[in-house]
Design a protein around this motif. Structure first.
Motif, PDB file in Angstrom:
ATOM      1  N   PRO A 170       0.811  -1.221   0.000  1.00  0.00           N
ATOM      2  CA  PRO A 170       0.000   0.000   0.000  1.00  0.00           C
ATOM      3  C   PRO A 170       0.843   1.269   0.000  1.00  0.00           C
ATOM      4  CG  PRO A 170      -0.867  -1.555   1.594  1.00  0.00           C
ATOM      5  CD  PRO A 170       0.404  -2.160   1.054  1.00  0.00           C
ATOM      6  N   ASN A 171       0.343   2.252  -0.730  1.00  0.00           N
ATOM      7  CA  ASN A 171       0.933   3.600  -0.756  1.00  0.00           C
ATOM      8  C   ASN A 171       2.394   3.632  -1.190  1.00  0.00           C
ATOM      9  OD1 ASN A 171      -1.532   4.789   0.095  1.00  0.00           O
ATOM     10  ND2 ASN A 171      -1.094   4.041   2.151  1.00  0.00           N
ATOM     11  N   LEU A 207     -10.072   1.322   0.631  1.00  0.00           N
ATOM     12  CA  LEU A 207      -9.995   1.177   2.083  1.00  0.00           C
ATOM     13  C   LEU A 207      -9.521  -0.229   2.391  1.00  0.00           C
ATOM     14  CD1 LEU A 207     -13.123   2.999   3.494  1.00  0.00           C
ATOM     15  CD2 LEU A 207     -10.829   3.838   3.048  1.00  0.00           C
ATOM     16  N   VAL A 208      -8.607  -0.336   3.325  1.00  0.00           N
ATOM     17  CA  VAL A 208      -8.077  -1.639   3.706  1.00  0.00           C
ATOM     18  C   VAL A 208      -8.463  -1.860   5.159  1.00  0.00           C
ATOM     19  CG1 VAL A 208      -5.991  -3.023   3.840  1.00  0.00           C
ATOM     20  CG2 VAL A 208      -6.141  -1.185   2.169  1.00  0.00           C
ATOM     21  N   HIS A 209      -9.082  -3.004   5.421  1.00  0.00           N
ATOM     22  CA  HIS A 209      -9.553  -3.231   6.791  1.00  0.00           C
ATOM     23  C   HIS A 209      -8.717  -4.255   7.543  1.00  0.00           C
ATOM     24  CE1 HIS A 209     -12.857  -0.634   5.924  1.00  0.00           C
ATOM     25  NE2 HIS A 209     -13.140  -1.344   4.850  1.00  0.00           N
ATOM     26  N   GLU A 210      -7.864  -4.951   6.830  1.00  0.00           N
ATOM     27  CA  GLU A 210      -6.972  -5.874   7.525  1.00  0.00           C
ATOM     28  C   GLU A 210      -5.718  -6.049   6.699  1.00  0.00           C
ATOM     29  OE1 GLU A 210      -8.871 -10.066   6.085  1.00  0.00           O
ATOM     30  OE2 GLU A 210      -9.902  -8.949   7.663  1.00  0.00           O
ATOM     31  N   PHE A 255      -0.086  -4.405   7.402  1.00  0.00           N
ATOM     32  CA  PHE A 255       0.343  -3.048   7.699  1.00  0.00           C
ATOM     33  C   PHE A 255      -0.553  -2.362   8.723  1.00  0.00           C
ATOM     34  CE2 PHE A 255       1.253  -4.302   3.366  1.00  0.00           C
ATOM     35  CZ  PHE A 255       2.627  -4.222   3.368  1.00  0.00           C
ATOM     36  N   LEU A 256      -1.581  -3.075   9.172  1.00  0.00           N
ATOM     37  CA  LEU A 256      -2.567  -2.418  10.017  1.00  0.00           C
ATOM     38  C   LEU A 256      -2.681  -3.060  11.393  1.00  0.00           C
ATOM     39  CD1 LEU A 256      -5.602  -1.882   7.648  1.00  0.00           C
ATOM     40  CD2 LEU A 256      -4.225  -0.112   8.718  1.00  0.00           C
TER      41      LEU A 256
END
Lengths: 481, 492
Positions: free
Chosen positions: A35-36, A132-135, A138-139
């Motif tokens: 991501p990003n 949107l990432v929910h899991e 990285f989280l």
């Protein structure tokens, strides 16, 4: 039971196959990336950053618009569509509004063997939002994140008129649309990965009832488009038959449960406050550019389908299967160059070639087989050098090893047995071993003959010439009588 | 050397000193840092002083003195805090961006650095450039060095004050409806708003994209020319930047040709709204030109009265969209809330000041369905009429001369009267901004220690003529450059 008319219109989003994003130089190759990592001040909407239009976007969108027979507006511009959402870094999406790149086109396709036409209301260019990432790794648990890798990827949105009258038609129309964008290399058309997304508006009406439009979202495959819309038809029909109202709303397709669910809570109409984006200049599409793209357009799926039907005398169904993938269609025609029996080539492609591709999980362009190699194999079958059964096994090896048919046949010592004497001996042996089948055949059971042929094939490991075997069997059996 | 010695310096004078190695970049930076140290508790022109990095850079330059010096080599420059500077805060005077550090340089900053300039710091401004007094800065107002009780103007008030007080030899500001020219007028310095599209906007935090232009605030017209040469010219990162080469002083006509210029005096700019003394000072300056044989013609810009309303609608509409990105998600202030909606609400409630909220609401309203035609679209039509006014007027003359502001700098903390009244402060700078025309404010005299700004407006991309006339007029007026003692009360 009352008669209802189903009316469906589609809104299709296609990611365009550009190397760089729509307004910056970041790569569009975001699938599976951390991501990003494919971001810059522009696609992140950092303070002070400005968009600069990637000209390739206009070219690809024009290509799609022209293929859909759209009228191209001489001057167009970008608007801002203002709304708040975490995956939208600028707080607005750069899109087109009242001056889209193309309007008033149409799309023709076959549905259940019948030629249909759906009018295209508009096709416009816009930028994709992030995700949107929910899991994920990285989280921290319980939190959500925004991945901006997809921000600013160019899209076209294609909107049809409500010209589709059944879930089948909707699916077939979408399939043709996908074919077209893939043919033109405008998009990779991958619904699973989200590079092609489809929403549908559906309503049921009767002579006494006006339809109420329901928007169905979240359909991630052709099959789910068909299933979701079929579900909606039944749901709305039931409501209407019971005299209950259908609400104008957005419903989400639940693939697992097989139902659509109301997306209530988001019902108030959003005001997007569209206005021309002052960071971008209006741009005009020069006639020469339009003509150049038009003349560069390749043969479209339907044109190819019809040509295949007339030129190669294929049925609509056969032609349709072949043209669904441009690479398959090309493979077909390339094979014909060395072996000009269209029907036979078609049959082999749609059965055996497809089966091998599926088993290997590959595509024709990545497979080890070439059109000339297939032609060589089919020639051998045609000349009865090998049987169909043998050819199937040879083809399998061609797919795995990339070797040529002749080479495999020679190595395996697989040449067809067409020596009458030799075959007759084998036939006699088989007859001796299977008295019951012989008796069955003699008492009129045709099926028994098939069984005996199979036994000969077994004995010869498929190398017996089937035609010859059959003739010899009949001959020998009639002498038994 | 002492700061007083730089009072009448132009950038070229610094350049010569450096060329002759009579002063080093490090000495120069230290002199200005000292002056900042001395003046800042009274003026508050800076939100951030780039002390460490500026010294390091000056030291590095001092150690690597090139044969041929780039035009701004070793020159300290102050930058308005809505212009992105890598590794330094860029707050836009807002709580929303209090801790925001830009990862990149604006094109104009990049160009200044490439020309050898050293970034001295970031200057105070009205929050997101909305205002004309710097009182809308979250971080407290800037004081006018010429009278510390008064406003330096805005929104580039920090830049203008720093140049006026000689805390910086020159500065960059940004002008949307007058934010370079009005503070320049209030501080007795030169402020240039270039033609829209002359200077790249990439990295200048957007207030109203169709109006924003960065421009120099300098002590002399000559310096505005030097800075414009550096910062102007096409930029592949800004689609609205004109595909022209950088401005060159070769575009300035000879004095002989300048004398032949016909100057238009728009009658709408000399109405009863203008304070009497200001009108008189402008007339005096016009008289000087006339005495030199310049032909003056009265012209009319009939839609002037509508420009203000159109401006506030268009600028607020664009701002409402440009400021949507400050949502607490990715950078800047975030105030946690119960849910997403709540987080947005809390963040924007706390992060934005009153004036910003007012304009966001105004802009949102004028763009919403049902009001779009009535407000936004109509204002765009007025904008076209205003532009046509200038086209017509500039057929009868080459340049226009007007007052920059209708009044003198007001007192800080003065109960902001009628809001409308406050907005009318920009009445003379707004029309040419709407038309995208180059406009410059130049001091044309003092009244009780307070300066009077004279505005010259030119046709699109006619900075050459405009700067030529400004240079000449500056010479004719022969006014001393400000060098305030930084005491309470009036005094120059």
């Amino acid at each position: 039971m009352s008669d209802f008319t189903t009316t469906i219109g589609l809104e299709v989003h296609c990611q365009l196959l550009t190397q760089a994003k729509m307004f910056c130089r970041c790569s569009t190759d975001y699938i599976g990336k951390e991501p990003n990592t494919l971001v810059c001040p522009v696609c992140l909407g950092l303070p002070g950053s400005l968009p600069v239009l990637n000209q390739k976007v206009v070219e690809l969108a024009l290509r799609a618009a022209l293929a859909l027979h759209c009228q191209i507006l001489p001057q167009t511009l970008f608007h801002r569509k203002n709304y708040f959402y975490p995956d939208l870094p600028k707080g607005y999406q750069i899109s087109q509004y009242n001056l889209p790149i193309g309007i008033d086109g149409f799309l023709e396709f076959y549905s259940q063997g019948v030629r249909k036409k759906a009018r295209i209301r508009r096709i416009h260019i816009e930028e994709d939002a992030g995700k949107l990432v929910h899991e994920g790794a990285f989280l921290p648990p319980g939190t959500s994140g925004v991945d901006c890798n997809r921000c600013g990827i160019p899209l076209v949105e294609i909107v049809t008129e409500p010209d589709l009258s059944s879930p089948e038609e909707a699916r077939d129309c979408l399939m043709m649309l996908r074919n077209i964008v893939c043919y033109l290399e405008v998009s990779d058309g991958n619904m699973e990965e989200g590079s092609l997304r489809c929403d549908a508006n559906i309503s049921l009406s009767s002579s006494s009832l006006t339809g109420v439009k329901v928007e169905v979202k979240n359909m991630n495959s052709f099959r789910s488009v068909y299933r979701a819309l079929s579900y909606e038809v039944e749901r709305q029909r039931k409501l209407l038959e019971e005299g209950k109202p259908v609400f104008q709303e957005t419903r989400h397709w639940d693939e697992i449960k097989g139902v659509t669910v109301s997306a209530r809570g988001k019902e108030e109409a959003e005001d997007y406050r569209y206005f021309p984006d002052p960071d971008l200049l209006p741009f005009s599409l020069k006639t020469e550019m339009i003509e150049e793209i038009k003349s560069g357009l390749l043969e479209l799926p339907l044109e190819k389908e019809e040509r295949f039907m007339t030129q190669y005398e294929l049925s609509q169904g056969e032609a349709e299967i072949l043209v669904q993938d441009r690479e398959i269609a090309d493979f077909f025609e390339d094979t014909l160059r060395n072996f000009n029996k269209p029907r036979m080539v078609c049959n082999w492609i749609v059965t055996e070639v497809f089966r091998n591709l599926k088993e290997l999980g590959t595509t024709i362009s990545r497979a080890k087989i070439t059109p000339s190699h297939l032609a060589e194999l089919l020639k051998m079958v045609d000349r009865k050098e090998i049987s169909g059964t043998m050819a199937k096994s040879v083809l399998e090896e061609m797919f795995t090893s990339g070797a040529r048919a002749r080479e495999i046949v020679t190595r395996r010592g697989m040449a067809l047995i067409n020596d009458e004497k030799e075959l007759e001996n084998i036939v006699k042996e088989v007859i001796e071993k299977n008295p019951q089948s012989v008796a069955d055949y003699l008492s009129g059971k045709e099926k028994a003959l098939q069984f005996l042929i199979g036994q000969v094939m077994k004995e010869t490991r498929g190398q017996a010439d089937p035609e010859l075997t059959r003739n010899i069997l009949i001959k020998v059996l009639s002498s038994e009588e | 050397m002492k700061i007083e010695e730089f009072k009448d310096f132009t950038i070229q004078d610094y350049h010569h000193l450096l060329e002759e190695k009579k002063i080093s970049p490090l000495e120069l930076v230290n002199i200005f840092l000292e002056r900042i140290e001395e003046g800042e508790d009274k003026i508050h022109a800076f939100l951030f002083v780039n002390e460490e990095k500026a010294k390091n850079e000056a030291r590095e330059k001092t150690d690597n003195w090139p044969e041929e010096l780039p035009p701004l080599w070793g020159l300290p420059v102050a930058i308005k805090d809505n212009i992105c500077t890598q590794g330094m805060p860029t707050t836009c005077g807002s709580k929303m961006l209090e801790n925001f550090v830009s990862p990149y340089d604006a094109t104009v900053v990049e160009r200044l650095k490439a020309a050898g300039a050293i970034i001295l710091g970031k200057t105070n401004m009205d929050e997101f450039a909305m205002g004309s007094s710097t009182e809308n800065s979250t971080f407290g107002p800037t004081h006018n060095p010429l009278d510390l009780r008064r406003t330096p103007g805005g929104s580039s008030g920090g830049s203008a004050a720093s140049v006026c007080a000689l805390e910086a030899p020159c500065a960059l500001g940004s002008d949307t409806g007058g934010s370079v020219r009005q503070p320049a007028a209030f501080c007795g310095v030169v402020g240039l708003r270039p033609t829209y599209g002359r200077v790249p906007r990439y990295g200048v935090v957007g207030l109203a994209s169709s109006l924003d232009q960065a421009g120099p605030i300098t002590r002399k017209v000559e310096d505005a020319i030097t800075i414009l040469e550096v910062i102007s010219g096409k930029d592949s990162r800004d689609s609205t930047c004109a595909p022209y080469p950088p401005f060159s002083r070769n575009e300035i006509p000879s004095l002989e040709d300048i004398r032949k210029i016909k100057v238009g005096v728009p009658r709408e700019y000399f109405s009863s709204r203008v304070e009497k003394v200001i009108g008189e000072k402008i007339q005096e300056a016009l008289g000087k030109l006339k005495g030199e044989g310049v032909e003056l013609v009265e012209v009319s810009l009939p839609h002037t009265d509508y420009a203000l309303e159109a401006y506030y609608i268009v600028a607020s509409a664009e701002a409402s969209s440009n400021l949507a990105r400050y949502d607490g998600v990715m950078y800047g202030l975030r105030v946690e809330g119960e849910d997403l909606q709540d987080m947005y609400f809390e963040t924007r409630t706390l992060g934005f000041g009153k004036e910003v909220k007012r304009r966001i609401i105004l802009g949102t309203y004028s763009l919403s369905s049902g009001h779009y035609d009535e407000y936004y679209l109509k204002s765009m039509k007025v904008r076209t009429l205003v532009r046509k006014d200038f086209e017509e007027a500039l057929k009868q003359c080459n340049l226009l001369i007007t007052p920059t502001t209708p009044s003198f700098p007001f007192f800080l903390g003065e109960e902001t009267q009628d809001l409308y009244e406050r907005y009318t402060d920009d009445i003379f700078t707004i029309p040419s901004a709407l038309a995208g025309l180059p406009s410059l404010s130049l001091n044309c005299g003092y009244e009780g220690g307070l300066p009077v700004g004279l505005q010259i407006i030119g046709g699109p991309f006619e900075e050459g003529k405009l700067l030529g006339l400004a240079l000449w007029l500056e010479k004719l007026l022969a006014l001393p450059s400000p060098f305030p003692e930084l005491k309470e009360g009036r005094g120059q």
